[in-house]
Enzyme design. Structure first.
Site, PDB file in Angstrom:
ATOM      1  N   HIS A 133       0.821  -1.219   0.000  1.00 20.98           N
ATOM      2  CA  HIS A 133       0.000   0.000   0.000  1.00 20.98           C
ATOM      3  C   HIS A 133       0.855   1.270   0.000  1.00 20.98           C
ATOM      4  CE1 HIS A 133       0.369   0.024   4.536  1.00 20.98           C
ATOM      5  NE2 HIS A 133       0.322   1.327   4.338  1.00 20.98           N
ATOM      6  N   ASP A 180      -0.208  -7.550   1.634  1.00 21.26           N
ATOM      7  CA  ASP A 180       0.295  -6.176   1.647  1.00 21.26           C
ATOM      8  C   ASP A 180       1.827  -6.153   1.735  1.00 21.26           C
ATOM      9  OD1 ASP A 180       0.433  -3.449   1.743  1.00 21.26           O
ATOM     10  OD2 ASP A 180      -0.348  -3.246   3.786  1.00 21.26           O
ATOM     11  N   SER A 277       4.137   2.718   8.103  1.00 20.33           N
ATOM     12  CA  SER A 277       3.718   1.700   7.140  1.00 20.33           C
ATOM     13  C   SER A 277       4.908   1.161   6.356  1.00 20.33           C
ATOM     14  CB  SER A 277       2.704   2.288   6.153  1.00 20.33           C
ATOM     15  OG  SER A 277       1.436   2.401   6.738  1.00 20.33           O
TER      16      SER A 277
END
Length: 327
Positions: A133, A180, A277
């Site tokens: 992502h 992911d 992230s």
């Protein structure tokens, strides 16, 4: 609704903080039971206040760039500049070699003038593992990363390489946050040193471990709280966490959490935060770090509410990573 929400969350947080003192020295399973009760109580709070649970515990990876990454990049860059302008009284950064595999990512996003921020892990002198992502969040697509290695700051210092060769997992699904993970191909093999060194992936018996109950460390260039920017003691920010079972984590992320995820407890109001992230979750074997998770998503309530953080489980994607390490 906002007043109700904030008051009740504050009340729960204070109770949770007080009870932490009681539970912190008790057997692992005991305080996990308390954490389960807290999660359930939080759900009831949301129902009382009329808040949509699906929004509260939504997939925080979808739409990451516009919602988190780009605003945070501006914030980090501004605070780094302020740090340099007052560095005589602002302290010094942590030693860059503390986590020599840590990579900072500055992403150029199609259609935006600003940049976004993420993290990654050097797994080979020419490969970096990150979250899919960070490349494509389901709404916006990056077209280039600046990979920052060997630096305790994101926007200055270190070895900096630009790359547009990024391979997301072929089954990456931004809506369900499944698979992911991604690999960034660097333009050349970096020279390894005390401040730039790849981290090992799980291998052998480690491939069959779930790491539940183990101490782990999450590392990132992101903010250290919902309201704070970069401070003089934040560089190479890391937090010690405990890996929890997916059964407990699933109470917070129903229908999203997969067996290919690994979670850490938010007990004590700790966990990954904005900008983390794609960054590494590590543990140690034979005094050497191994990568066990890639930061994926958390609660939309923020990073200080005391809820778990979710990562892509490295053992589930070893074949994917190894496929690219051979190329």
């Amino acid at each position: 609704m906002d007043i109700c929400y904030r008051f009740l969350i504050l009340t729960i947080s204070q109770i949770y903080l007080i009870l932490q003192i009681v539970f912190e020295n008790i057997y692992y399973n005991s305080w996990l039971i308390f954490e389960m009760k807290f999660i359930i109580f939080l759900g009831l709070t949301n129902l009382v206040c009329g808040i949509n649970l699906s929004e509260t515990f939504r997939n925080s990876a979808f739409g990451y760039h516009a919602r988190v990454g780009i605003p945070l990049a501006e914030r980090i860059q501004r605070d780094e500049n302020n740090y340099f302008n007052s560095r005589i009284v602002g302290g010094v950064p942590a030693v860059a070699g503390q986590y020599p595999f840590k990579a900072g990512l500055i992403g150029d996003i199609i259609g935006f003038d600003g940049v976004s921020v993420c993290g990654g892990s050097l797994i080979h002198p020419s490969k970096v593992a990150t979250a899919a992502h960070c490349w494509n969040d389901g709404e916006n697509q990056a077209w280039r990363f600046t990979v920052v290695l060997g630096s305790s700051l994101l926007f200055s210092g270190g070895t900096r390489l630009a790359s547009s060769v990024v391979v997301a997992h072929p089954d990456w699904n931004p809506n369900s946050v499944q698979n992911d993970v991604a690999v960034i191909y660097l333009t050349y093999e970096v020279e390894t040193s005390s401040i730039i060194t790849p981290i090992a992936l799980p291998s052998g018996p480690e491939l069959f471990e779930n790491f539940k109950g183990e101490a782990a460390i999450a590392i990132g260039f992101g903010i250290t709280s919902n309201d704070n920017g970069i401070s003089s003691n934040q560089f190479l920010s890391h937090v010690r966490l405990t890996v929890i079972s997916n059964n407990i984590c699933n109470l917070v992320f129903p229908f999203i959490l997969q067996a290919s995820n690994i979670c850490t407890s938010g007990f004590g109001f700790i966990g990954t935060c904005g900008g983390d992230s794609g960054g590494p979750l590590i543990t140690y074997r034979n005094n050497e770090p191994i990568l066990i998770g890639i930061a994926s998503f958390g609660s939309a309530l923020g990073c200080e509410i005391g809820l778990p953080s979710a990562y892509s489980r490295a053992t589930s994607y070893v074949d994917f990573f190894n496929q690219h390490l051979k190329q």
